[in-house]
Motif scaffolding. Structure first.
Motif, short mmCIF file in Angstrom:
data_model
loop_
_atom_site.label_atom_id
_atom_site.label_comp_id
_atom_site.label_asym_id
_atom_site.label_seq_id
_atom_site.Cartn_x
_atom_site.Cartn_y
_atom_site.Cartn_z
N GLN A 1 1.03 -1.03 -0.02
CA GLN A 1 0.09 0.11 -0.01
C GLN A 1 0.88 1.31 0.04
O GLN A 1 1.85 1.23 0.60
N LEU A 2 0.32 2.35 -0.46
CA LEU A 2 1.12 3.48 -0.73
C LEU A 2 1.40 4.10 0.80
O LEU A 2 0.47 3.93 1.79
N ILE A 3 2.67 4.76 1.13
CA ILE A 3 2.87 5.33 2.55
C ILE A 3 3.61 6.37 2.04
O ILE A 3 4.23 6.70 1.55
N LEU A 4 3.03 7.62 2.88
CA LEU A 4 3.59 8.91 3.00
C LEU A 4 4.61 8.86 4.03
O LEU A 4 4.64 9.16 5.07
N GLU A 5 5.66 8.42 3.35
CA GLU A 5 7.09 8.68 3.95
C GLU A 5 8.32 9.47 3.14
O GLU A 5 8.11 9.39 1.92
#
Length: 409
Positions: A75-79
């Motif tokens: 899944q996309l992760i905002l990091e």
């Protein structure tokens, strides 16, 4: 009821600090285009195509605010490491004249990720985890104050990273059975402290998250909340509760509410307004997803699609607040879109329609079309598990090669 027969869906609208060129939002839908946990070139192409097709604001779905917050692998992760790939996506959208929103979320106990920093998946309450029947994580862990403070920080940091990546808005996911929804819903929240019991108490933690995000980016980005105005299941929140939730989110300062409905596990037909076809349930290579869909089919009644299937519920929210609202739920013709506008909703959010026809807004504006080709068959949902990601079965499948490449190369 707020009546405005003269409002055009093609007129500009202000959402907090953001001005949109028209009233059309691409709703968040899980596209299956983040095979390496970052946006793929196929995902950037999809959202750029939506912008060139006339959509004012396109929403990038399920951007987890932490690794523990993921619902599915990859899944996309905002990091920070993912920012160049998100920036490639937002740059592509901006080149086509559109705006981009990052849907920021935490799955809570609705997760299939076993590798985590806590012994059990976090949720509003502990005990048996029914989602864990499909993942082997049969127990969930009630969040304490330290957990809540960490998740609040994660959401605020996710919003700041979204701003750095070039997004114009963030959409806080408070619906469908994810973590913030688990606090709001009496189906999940059995707490006996200040975060449980009354609806006001159940909103206390989601409001903290909203306030932190507003403080972090609210002067620069539109801050949107998506929530389930009705959960569509006995003992869950009703549309009357949904109206009260809207009042509290308005009081907290949200710039826009996206009015969804239903829960992933308990009432998915409430969300989609129609049943899933049999082939969506049984032709899955992923055995966990196949089991989940089979269980949902047994639980859900057969529902035939009808346009504007959530309008009766959404009207109760419209009557309760003055803030901007985006109607979501079965708008698939110019007539239904104009009805939504006339009844006082400020924007219309569409998912399946824009997967079927990314240029549908331009077709409406030019008079080339009035009715979408979308049949609301829901087969696009299963397509997200194919190598090319989500696509309409009436068109061409997604590009598997582009979907295997990171957006920034």
């Amino acid at each position: 009821m707020h009546q405005n027969p003269d409002r055009s869906p093609f007129s500009p609208v202000n959402i907090g600090p953001l001005t949109l060129k028209n009233r059309f939002i691409k709703a968040a839908t899980n596209e299956g285009m983040s095979a390496q946990g970052v946006p793929s070139r196929q995902l950037a192409k999809l959202h750029a195509g939506l912008a060139s097709g006339g959509v004012a604001l396109t929403t990038v779905a399920y951007c987890a605010v932490s690794r523990d917050g993921r619902t599915l692998p990859n899944q996309l992760i905002l990091e920070r490491d993912s920012l160049p790939h998100f920036k490639a996506l937002t740059d592509a959208v901006h080149r086509e004249g559109g705006k981009a929103s990052a849907q920021i979320t935490h799955g809570g106990c609705f997760t299939f990720i076993r590798e985590r920093s806590t012994p059990r998946p976090l949720s509003a309450s502990g005990g048996f985890n029914k989602i864990g029947m499909m993942s082997g994580m049969f127990l969930k862990q009630a969040m304490n104050e330290a957990d809540m403070e960490q998740v609040v920080r994660d959401f605020a940091q996710g919003a700041r990273l979204a701003r750095e990546a070039g997004f114009d808005a963030v959409e806080i996911h408070m619906g469908h059975g994810y973590l913030l929804s688990q606090f709001i819903s009496p189906l999940y929240n059995k707490r006996r402290d200040q975060y449980g019991g009354s609806l006001e108490n159940r909103l206390r933690f989601p409001r903290r998250v909203l306030r932190a995000v507003l403080d972090a980016v609210g002067q620069d980005l539109a801050v949107v909340c998506k929530y389930s105005i009705t959960e569509g299941v006995r003992a869950g929140n009703s549309a009357e509760d949904g109206a009260q939730i809207a009042r509290m989110l308005e009081q907290e300062g949200a710039h826009l509410l996206v009015l969804s409905a239903g829960m992933n596990a308990e009432s998915i037909t409430t969300m989609f307004g129609s049943s899933f076809p049999k082939e969506n349930r049984v032709q899955q290579k992923n055995p966990v997803i196949a089991l989940a869909m089979a269980l949902q089919r047994r639980m859900d009644p057969v529902v035939e699609f009808r346009e504007l299937y959530l309008l009766e519920h959404a009207r109760k929210v419209r009557a309760a607040v003055k803030m901007p609202l985006a109607y979501l739920g079965g708008a698939k013709s110019l007539a239904s879109i104009e009805q939504v506008m006339a009844e006082g909703f400020d924007l219309v959010a569409m998912g399946r329609v824009l997967i079927a026809e990314p240029d549908y807004v331009n077709k409406l504006a030019s008079g080339a079309s009035r009715n979408s080709i979308c049949t609301a068959c829901n087969r696009c949902v299963a397509m997200m598990y194919t190598p090319g990601g989500t696509s309409c079965v009436l068109g061409q499948p997604g590009d598997a090669q582009l979907n295997s490449q990171r957006a920034a190369g």
